[in-house]
Design an enzyme around this catalytic site. Structure first.
Site, mmCIF file in Angstrom:
data_model
loop_
_atom_site.group_PDB
_atom_site.id
_atom_site.type_symbol
_atom_site.label_atom_id
_atom_site.label_comp_id
_atom_site.label_asym_id
_atom_site.label_seq_id
_atom_site.Cartn_x
_atom_site.Cartn_y
_atom_site.Cartn_z
ATOM 1 C CB SER A 148 -0.920 -0.048 1.267
ATOM 2 O OG SER A 148 -0.192 0.129 2.358
ATOM 3 C CG ASP A 206 5.603 -0.060 5.294
ATOM 4 O OD1 ASP A 206 6.182 -0.431 6.362
ATOM 5 O OD2 ASP A 206 4.623 -0.816 5.364
#
Length: 398
Positions: A148, A206
């Site tokens: 994502s 991330d």
């Protein structure tokens, strides 16, 4: 008016060391994985914005006047880059896109993040673009590999570029280009907001790995890129065993509360592994030779035992470690544990036959396997003609 076709890519990520201990203030090392998400950007029909996400079955198109009207309704007044998406804004976007309240399927969240980022970025930097965006990924979704965030980083870079907030650094005849440090910082801040739409309260690790690539040290909310990072070959294995990160994290906390004198030294040891590993990586040459690997392999073995002590191991991960050990290779889980993925170091003197045999044995267990690298570059702009045949084919089929 955007006038050229280009592609943007961003890497996934794995946690090298520090899983679970990081929640309790210890150091974690996250590294960029050379499995990437690719976004193809090209001029669209005048007055239309289109997005295709074949991996999650999304193909949507909106007229730009309708999006402009929606943007006017949800625009935040005087809110800077750091302002997180507001519930009211997201509710209005859900209603507009026909997404049910509380829907958490990947296709719903990916569409919501796309609309939010497009409207928020265009509100600050320019008009809603008439472009056609297609995103395809080598990363499996829901495996803890930062899929994502790679999506959010690609979207942020493409939308900021189309709206003129950052440059288009790709010169005629070049195959790839990267943005300046200042532009990367802006890409990262918008990618983080995309991650907030998808995950609510992400750590920011991330998207930072997706933006800068290489390796990052994370501790108590502070993200520091490592000075230099060698590119290391690995096998990445997905056991395909589903798990709940929330349940695993809660289990670790319970164990620490129950046996603090036993568990706290384990967390301290994991912290020491992360810090020692950082020192080793920063001292290694860009293309390490076999003698640089034994200490990294020992770190893998020790940390895997620690993670089992914390209670986040799983029979599938034990099997993975046994299979690779039978080929003289060293593995550990990466991410939440309880199933999910494991990583195996491949020193440069590992024979191609041994790697192939290990892959076959792992696939025979029902696992999925990729031979890839860690320490990969962050978000990158590509000329479409420079992409590999596989990526071009995937983008053309979609």
């Amino acid at each position: 008016m955007w006038a050229r076709a280009v592609a943007v890519s961003a890497p996934g990520k794995v946690i090298l060391h520090g899983e679970h201990a990081v929640v309790l203030g210890k150091v974690a090392l996250a590294v960029a994985l050379d499995l990437r998400t690719f976004l193809r950007l090209r001029p669209g029909a005048e007055g239309r914005l289109s997005v295709s996400l074949p991996g999650v079955g999304v193909r949507r198109s909106w007229d730009t006047p309708g999006l402009r009207a929606l943007r006017g309704r949800i625009a935040g007044k005087g809110r800077g880059e750091e302002a997180p998406p507001r519930r009211k804004q997201l509710d209005a976007l859900r209603e507009f896109a026909g997404i049910a309240a509380g829907a958490s399927a990947p296709e719903s969240l990916a569409t919501l993040a796309f609309l939010y980022m497009c409207l928020a970025i265009s509100a600050k930097y320019g008009d809603i673009p008439s472009v056609d965006i297609l995103v395809w990924s080598e990363l499996p979704t829901g495996a803890g590999l930062g899929s994502s965030a790679a999506y959010a980083v690609c979207l942020a870079a493409a939308l900021l570029m189309v709206c003129g907030a950052i440059s288009c650094p790709l010169q005629e005849g070049e195959s790839t280009a990267r943005w300046t440090e200042e532009e990367l910082t802006l890409i990262n801040s918008w990618a983080f907001r995309g991650e907030q739409v998808i995950h609510g309260n992400p750590s920011g690790v991330d998207n930072a790995v997706g933006t800068w690539g290489g390796a990052l040290r994370y501790q108590a909310g502070k993200i520091t890129p490592l000075k230099r990072v060698p590119t290391l070959r690995i096998l990445l294995t997905n056991t395909k065993v589903p798990r709940s990160t929330k349940v695993l994290v809660a289990g670790v906390k319970e164990k620490i509360l129950k046996f603090p004198a036993i568990m706290n030294p384990v967390l301290d040891s994991i912290d020491a592994i992360s810090q020692e590993c950082q020192s080793v990586l920063e001292a290694m040459p860009a293309n390490p030779s076999p003698e640089h690997y034994p200490v990294l392999e020992e770190f893998f073995d020790i940390n895997q035992h620690h993670l089992n002590v914390l209670g986040v191991g799983h029979p599938s991960l034990d099997r993975l470690c046994q299979v690779t050990a039978s080929h003289s290779l060293h593995s550990k889980l990466t991410g939440a544990g309880g199933g999910g993925c494991g990583i195996t170091l491949l020193p440069p003197d590992t024979s191609p036959l041994a790697v192939e045999a290990a892959k076959q044995d792992l696939c025979a267990c029902g696992f999925e396997c990729w031979e890839t690298k860690i320490g990969a570059p962050g978000v990158t702009l590509h000329s479409c003609s420079s992409l590999s045949a596989q990526v071009l084919h995937a983008l053309a089929q979609s």
